[in-house]
Design an enzyme around this catalytic site. Sequence first.
Site, PDB file in Angstrom:
ATOM      1  N   ARG A   1      34.107  41.294-123.357  1.00  0.00           N
ATOM      2  CA  ARG A   1      33.453  39.788-123.015  1.00  0.00           C
ATOM      3  C   ARG A   1      32.846  39.057-123.984  1.00  0.00           C
ATOM      4  O   ARG A   1      33.003  39.272-125.090  1.00  0.00           O
ATOM      5  CB  ARG A   1      31.676  40.871-122.680  1.00  0.00           C
TER       6      ARG A   1
ATOM      7  N   ASN B   1      23.107  68.082-126.117  1.00  0.00           N
ATOM      8  CA  ASN B   1      22.235  66.850-125.897  1.00  0.00           C
ATOM      9  C   ASN B   1      22.017  67.801-124.251  1.00  0.00           C
ATOM     10  O   ASN B   1      20.329  67.454-123.852  1.00  0.00           O
ATOM     11  CB  ASN B   1      22.318  65.915-125.532  1.00  0.00           C
TER      12      ASN B   1
ATOM     13  N   TYR C   1      39.958  40.080-119.301  1.00  0.00           N
ATOM     14  CA  TYR C   1      39.645  40.655-119.261  1.00  0.00           C
ATOM     15  C   TYR C   1      38.302  41.451-118.756  1.00  0.00           C
ATOM     16  O   TYR C   1      37.258  40.724-118.686  1.00  0.00           O
ATOM     17  CB  TYR C   1      39.621  40.796-120.730  1.00  0.00           C
TER      18      TYR C   1
ATOM     19  N   ARG D   1      41.490  50.569-122.369  1.00  0.00           N
ATOM     20  CA  ARG D   1      40.163  51.405-121.813  1.00  0.00           C
ATOM     21  C   ARG D   1      40.993  51.112-120.754  1.00  0.00           C
ATOM     22  O   ARG D   1      41.787  50.938-120.311  1.00  0.00           O
ATOM     23  CB  ARG D   1      39.533  49.521-120.965  1.00  0.00           C
TER      24      ARG D   1
ATOM     25  N   CYS E   1      25.808  54.028-128.342  1.00  0.00           N
ATOM     26  CA  CYS E   1      24.799  55.652-128.558  1.00  0.00           C
ATOM     27  C   CYS E   1      25.945  56.703-127.220  1.00  0.00           C
ATOM     28  O   CYS E   1      24.767  57.883-127.129  1.00  0.00           O
ATOM     29  CB  CYS E   1      23.691  55.511-128.065  1.00  0.00           C
ATOM     30  N   GLY E   2      27.257  56.438-127.301  1.00  0.00           N
ATOM     31  CA  GLY E   2      27.743  58.117-126.521  1.00  0.00           C
ATOM     32  C   GLY E   2      26.851  58.069-124.650  1.00  0.00           C
ATOM     33  O   GLY E   2      26.908  58.686-124.597  1.00  0.00           O
ATOM     34  N   LYS E   3      27.302  56.794-124.570  1.00  0.00           N
ATOM     35  CA  LYS E   3      26.506  57.008-122.816  1.00  0.00           C
ATOM     36  C   LYS E   3      27.165  57.199-121.742  1.00  0.00           C
ATOM     37  O   LYS E   3      26.788  58.204-120.936  1.00  0.00           O
ATOM     38  CB  LYS E   3      26.653  55.266-122.852  1.00  0.00           C
TER      39      LYS E   3
ATOM     40  N   ASP F   1      27.991  53.655-116.021  1.00  0.00           N
ATOM     41  CA  ASP F   1      26.874  52.285-116.434  1.00  0.00           C
ATOM     42  C   ASP F   1      25.907  51.739-115.424  1.00  0.00           C
ATOM     43  O   ASP F   1      25.276  51.038-116.758  1.00  0.00           O
ATOM     44  CB  ASP F   1      28.257  51.518-116.465  1.00  0.00           C
TER      45      ASP F   1
ATOM     46  N   GLY G   1      34.527  43.143-118.001  1.00  0.00           N
ATOM     47  CA  GLY G   1      33.287  41.900-117.523  1.00  0.00           C
ATOM     48  C   GLY G   1      33.836  40.482-116.850  1.00  0.00           C
ATOM     49  O   GLY G   1      32.279  40.402-116.293  1.00  0.00           O
TER      50      GLY G   1
ATOM     51  N   ASN H   1      30.370  59.722-122.853  1.00  0.00           N
ATOM     52  CA  ASN H   1      30.366  60.844-122.895  1.00  0.00           C
ATOM     53  C   ASN H   1      28.170  61.661-122.788  1.00  0.00           C
ATOM     54  O   ASN H   1      28.775  63.301-121.524  1.00  0.00           O
ATOM     55  CB  ASN H   1      29.509  61.541-124.381  1.00  0.00           C
TER      56      ASN H   1
ATOM     57  N   TYR I   1      25.875  65.772-128.567  1.00  0.00           N
ATOM     58  CA  TYR I   1      27.215  66.715-127.972  1.00  0.00           C
ATOM     59  C   TYR I   1      26.527  66.870-126.602  1.00  0.00           C
ATOM     60  O   TYR I   1      25.773  66.442-126.092  1.00  0.00           O
ATOM     61  CB  TYR I   1      28.948  65.970-128.027  1.00  0.00           C
ATOM     62  N   GLY I   2      27.598  67.869-126.043  1.00  0.00           N
ATOM     63  CA  GLY I   2      27.036  68.964-125.209  1.00  0.00           C
ATOM     64  C   GLY I   2      26.000  69.321-126.186  1.00  0.00           C
ATOM     65  O   GLY I   2      25.016  70.126-124.507  1.00  0.00           O
TER      66      GLY I   2
HETATM   67  O1  O2Y Z   1      34.623  43.981-122.780  1.00  0.00           O
HETATM   68  C1  O2Y Z   1      34.490  44.537-121.703  1.00  0.00           C
HETATM   69  O2  O2Y Z   1      34.676  43.907-120.541  1.00  0.00           O
HETATM   70  C2  O2Y Z   1      33.932  45.844-120.192  1.00  0.00           C
HETATM   71  S1  O2Y Z   1      31.950  45.564-121.559  1.00  0.00           S
HETATM   72  C3  O2Y Z   1      31.820  47.048-120.699  1.00  0.00           C
HETATM   73  C4  O2Y Z   1      32.396  47.794-119.712  1.00  0.00           C
HETATM   74  C5  O2Y Z   1      32.534  49.151-119.417  1.00  0.00           C
HETATM   75  C6  O2Y Z   1      30.758  49.229-119.563  1.00  0.00           C
HETATM   76  N1  O2Y Z   1      29.547  48.882-119.918  1.00  0.00           N
HETATM   77  C7  O2Y Z   1      30.606  47.743-120.851  1.00  0.00           C
HETATM   78  C8  O2Y Z   1      29.528  47.041-121.426  1.00  0.00           C
HETATM   79  O3  O2Y Z   1      30.011  46.579-122.316  1.00  0.00           O
HETATM   80  O4  O2Y Z   1      28.214  47.652-121.955  1.00  0.00           O
HETATM   81 MN    MN Z   2      27.812  48.109-119.636  1.00  0.00          MN
END
Ligand code: O2Y
Ligand code: MN
Length: 616
Positions: A71, A525, A212, A386, A266-268, A289, A214, A270, A522-523
């Site tokens: 992004r 949590n 690409y 990705r 931050c491991g979202k 997300d 986002g 996960n 991790y687990g």
């Molecule tokens: O780099 C990108 O284009 C993707 S960014 C992204 C992708 C999936 C979930 N979250 C994000 C983010 O930047 O928060």
């Molecule tokens: Mn995101």
Amino acid sequence: MIKTNCAKLNTWVKMWADIMQPENVVLCDGSDAEFTRLMDECVAEGLAKKLNEKKRPNSYYFQSDPSDVARVEGRTFICSRKQEDAGPTNNWMDPKEMKRILIGKYTGCMKGRTMYVIPFSMGPLGGPISQLGVEITDSAYVVGSMKIMTRMGAGALKLIEEKNDFIPCIHSVGKPLPDGLKDAKWACAPIDDKYIVQFPEEHEIWTYGSGYGGNALLGKKCFALRIASKMAQEEGWLAEHMLILKLTKEATKETKCVCAAFPSACGKTNLAMLIPTIPGWKVETIGDDIAWMKFDEDGYLRAINPEAGFFGVAPYTSAKTNKNALDSCSKNTIFTNVGYTPDGDIWWEGIGYPCPKGTIDWKGNVVDDPESRDEDKNPVAHKNSRFAAPAANCPGIASDWESPKGVKVDAILFGGRRPNTVPLVHEAEDWAHGVFMGSIVGSEVTAAAIGLKAGVRRDPFAMLPFCGYNMGDYFQHWIDMEKLPQAKGGKHMPKIFFVNWFRRDKENPALKSEHGFLWPGYGDNSRVLAYIFDRCNGEGKTVDTPIGKVPAPGQINIEGLKSCYNEETMKAVLTVNVDEWKEEVGRIEEHYAKFAGHLPKELSDRLAILKQRLGM
Ligand code: O2Y
Ligand code: MN
């Protein structure tokens, strides 16, 4: 030209086709056959590789241009009529001026290319929280990815025809192909010529120059967060950068749903796909997300995941760190910028097995000697490589993840990566206090990591790059949620918690082997989630501190953890240190100063309460 039963769509496509001058216009039906045909065309043109059908069925591999890998926040704009309405955290340009620039760029931008018209739904088709959009693009990669990430095609078109309305989303890679010019492997425009533009008052998205993630899959960040956050403010709901998980206590079969917002790293993902280490608990995924939350007729906040897939970071996804994510990309997946192995599969750093000799890296170079490769300076997979994988592939997906009315939200978590100050978990005293917690979310960063001043990088509600309007007004919208008529007196608002998996104690020799972290993460949590579950039922003992309620000693189950994690370390990880919080108050004041004139009184009042409790 396309002919649908939606007059608005026909006119809109005709207008853009006249401007962009594509060779042909294709209305996408979203079928599996269309996906395979388009991806196979990319393969035939040398833009992609088909992966080994036995190892990775119906999956494809793309390498982006090295300049188009993430992004582009510096090129992302919120074009409200007044600059003040974009606020201090967004780039702004006058909408008329931006449109003048972009119409110039769009004129003839699809020469020699196909214009794809993608009708899509964010959220289950026809659901009361779902929304409809149409993306115009000249990228087949975008069509394939939108098929995975959204409900795309004929079903969405039917709803758009019934409604005669949709959110318009314009995309072009910004690289026309005049006079039979051969296409690049990944077409895009130079960085200064990329535009990711939201018009929040018109609910429109115009993007140019990047293919690409986002920047190009416009249902995700542009629509589901930037435009939807503005719609949510207007209509009394929430569009948030949050995972949604469902937690089940197996003994009673009772469930709770939790939404959680964390800054990056931050491991979202996960947490969204966590496999509990404590017996008797189950975590299932609803989303990784984004969460859209609306009140139902009884005043309960209900959430849907508006997406249909995961656009996950590949490196360090392994059977050990996140088996559910790894299994999600076992088929029907598009991979971008990972390694391509000699047997036609994918590879990335941290996948859990060595890189096969002869793998092609994300830049197209052969890896002759994988062992001697410097993973930091020259990774095989780009660090933002990705996978776009259907959520339905995830073994841990909840049975009701596509429920159109959404799931009842019991708790909301905020968190950040904080080596000190912030305890493992603390609980808000009321809704406004929870909003205060969301407004101060942030992670500690080193100067080297971001080339800026070291300290706490604030990312309120993890929405800093995604809020489609003035962030101060967004805080106010959160405050006001419990007072809306739809909230029915605010009796059923979710409980709010702040978590920090990353507190450290470098001095503690017992924790040296654990890199100084006071909590295993991790687990494990799941142990904190189990405590939160009980708190949602009004169970579990807490201790009042100046910053909110922390668990009383013994309230978090640590049975079965390594011996370095004991009651002593629990005391340390739950400590609220008054001196550290006095310093934090100074940093919060600096952060809040940015929102002068738009900061809700409820938040400055909450800060005043904190100061008074700290004896300041
Ligand atoms: O780099 C990108 O284009 C993707 S960014 C992204 C992708 C999936 C979930 N979250 C994000 C983010 O930047 O928060
Ligand atoms: Mn995101």
